[in-house]
Design an enzyme around this catalytic site. Structure first.
Site, PDB file in Angstrom:
ATOM      1  CB  THR A  84      -5.343   9.807  19.052  1.00 20.97           C
ATOM      2  OG1 THR A  84      -5.076  10.130  17.697  1.00 20.97           O
ATOM      3  CG2 THR A  84      -6.565   8.915  19.104  1.00 20.97           C
ATOM      4  CB  THR A 160       0.873   7.830  17.920  1.00 18.66           C
ATOM      5  OG1 THR A 160      -0.072   7.851  16.832  1.00 18.66           O
ATOM      6  CG2 THR A 160       0.153   7.526  19.216  1.00 18.66           C
ATOM      7  CG  ASP A 161       0.706  10.092  12.892  1.00 18.12           C
ATOM      8  OD1 ASP A 161       0.592   8.909  13.249  1.00 18.12           O
ATOM      9  OD2 ASP A 161      -0.088  10.647  12.116  1.00 18.12           O
ATOM     10  CE  LYS A 237       1.364   5.363  14.498  1.00 20.67           C
ATOM     11  NZ  LYS A 237       0.456   6.509  14.352  1.00 20.67           N
TER      12      LYS A 237
END
Length: 414
Positions: A84, A160-161, A237
């Site tokens: 992202t 980020t995942d 996360k």
């Protein structure tokens, strides 16, 4: 004049009026992108559409700003993998797509100028859910090459995942004399609430610091005030969309970066620039599995992985590291077949201790390896790395119990 895709329109339906961009639709709904960036679907039979403005015939491409080299600034390599932070909304489809190169990132975040000189390199351009062990190896080799060629620090842009998996993998594969910083964003640059600029600036501050570790730098709060510096083997996360989604688990962060001053305040000890000699150990065994135990679950999953060519298994058990007693013989079958089985916990905090209850002691007798206080995903990546270094089961056990990159904290009494 009839409205077409990408035109600005007003849609009235059941007494409510909406304005936005008319989007493509493959269903019986009219899809409208609202001004806030979100898409809504409206039943076609109830939609009255009024054209407000015709679409632009050409969508202008972003103008790249030439990157200027400045004397007396450190040299930072930005390695782009997608995600992202390197994405924008494609207004023709409404989807967030990875389409920025590393040069695009510099042009999109002018605040980076003056912190360092940047060498930019696209390693791959994927969404992080498509990450795989072979990509970690490719990335580790690229990082090693950049440091050998004189980079004073590395920034890796990443979705980020799965960023925590990549951070852990690099932590085991690379001994580094300079900072290696993974950074991403929860929201794309097109959104007013995007966290990409602040995260990138804080990452650059860490990449030019004396923190010679693999770390993750992301928002520390929902405000634009500071970013945490998380150790690469200690971060997870913890929220799907909040800007402060990343937290250090079972350990405090290395420190934080004040924004916009870029002042770094450290909290815990860390490896400093020059303490480690650059080394690359990039062999991984990808055929490892992470199995989550649930109440009442049969052992079929464990049985399948034990008999399907998997070289190592991590079990995410309950509490102190438990599974049903029905699983114990299957663990024994796996370890007897030379497949190491590592027991971790699905609890967020704490450490595995299989010596407290009978089931745990039986699990240990069956040959399982306690995963200490490692996060299950970190234990999985570490097992891949350990099996890439040795196939000797006693050596595997020894390495899994040894803290290689800060993934295991000293045990304290329960």
């Amino acid at each position: 004049m009839q409205a077409e895709e990408y035109d600005k329109v007003r849609i009235e339906s059941e007494g409510v009026s909406y304005e936005g961009t008319l989007m493509p639709s493959q269903t019986d709904k009219v899809v409208l992108k609202l001004k806030n960036g979100y898409n809504i679907g409206i039943k076609r039979e109830s939609a009255s559409i009024t054209l407000l403005e015709k679409k632009e015939e050409k969508i202008p491409k972003p103008v790249l700003i030439p990157v200027k080299k400045q004397k007396d600034l450190p040299s930072i390599s930005i390695l782009s993998t997608g995600g992202t932070i390197a994405s924008r909304i494609d207004y023709r489809t409404g989807a967030v797509t990875s389409q920025f190169s590393a040069e695009d990132i510099l042009s999109a975040i002018p605040q980076l100028e003056g912190i360092a000189n940047y060498n930019c390199r696209m390693i791959y351009n994927i969404l992080s859910e498509n990450m795989r062990p072979s990509y970690w190896v490719e990335l580790a080799r690229a990082v090693h090459e950049e440091i050998k060629n004189g980079a004073d620090g590395i920034i890796i842009t990443h979705g980020t995942d799965t960023m925590t998996y990549t951070a852990a993998a690099l932590s085991f594969m690379i001994k580094t004399p300079v900072p290696i910083v993974l950074v991403g964003s929860q929201r794309s640059a097109d959104r007013p609430s995007s966290d990409n600029a602040m995260n990138a600036v804080c990452a650059a501050a860490v990449a030019t610091s004396d923190i010679a570790e693999i770390c993750v730098v992301m928002h520390g709060s929902t405000s634009d005030d500071f970013c945490y510096i998380h150790r690469g083997t200690r971060v997870r996360k913890m929220h799907t969309s909040r800007r402060d989604a990343f937290q250090s688990i079972n350990s405090g962060p290395i420190g934080h970066v004040e924004y916009p001053s870029r002042e770094i305040k450290t909290i815990s000890t860390y490896a400093r620039q020059g303490e480690n000699k650059l080394a690359l150990h990039d062999k991984l065994e990808p055929k490892c599995a992470l199995i989550k135990y649930a109440a009442g679950a049969s052992g079929e999953s464990l049985l399948f992985h034990s008999g399907s060519g998997y070289k190592g298994i991590v079990i995410e058990g309950t509490g102190l590291g438990h599974v049903s007693t029905e699983w114990v013989p299957l663990i024994r079958n796996a370890t007897d077949a030379g497949i190491p089985v590592v027991m971790t916990s699905q609890c967020i905090n704490g450490r595995v201790c299989d010596r407290v209850y009978d089931t745990g002691r039986d699990i240990l007798k069956a040959g399982a390896i306690e995963g200490e206080d490692m996060l299950p995903e970190v234990a999985l990546v570490k097992l891949m790395w350990v099996l890439g270094q040795t196939s000797d089961l006693e050596k595997v056990r020894e390495l899994m119990h040894t803290s290689i990159a800060g993934e295991i904290m000293q045990s304290i009494s329960l």
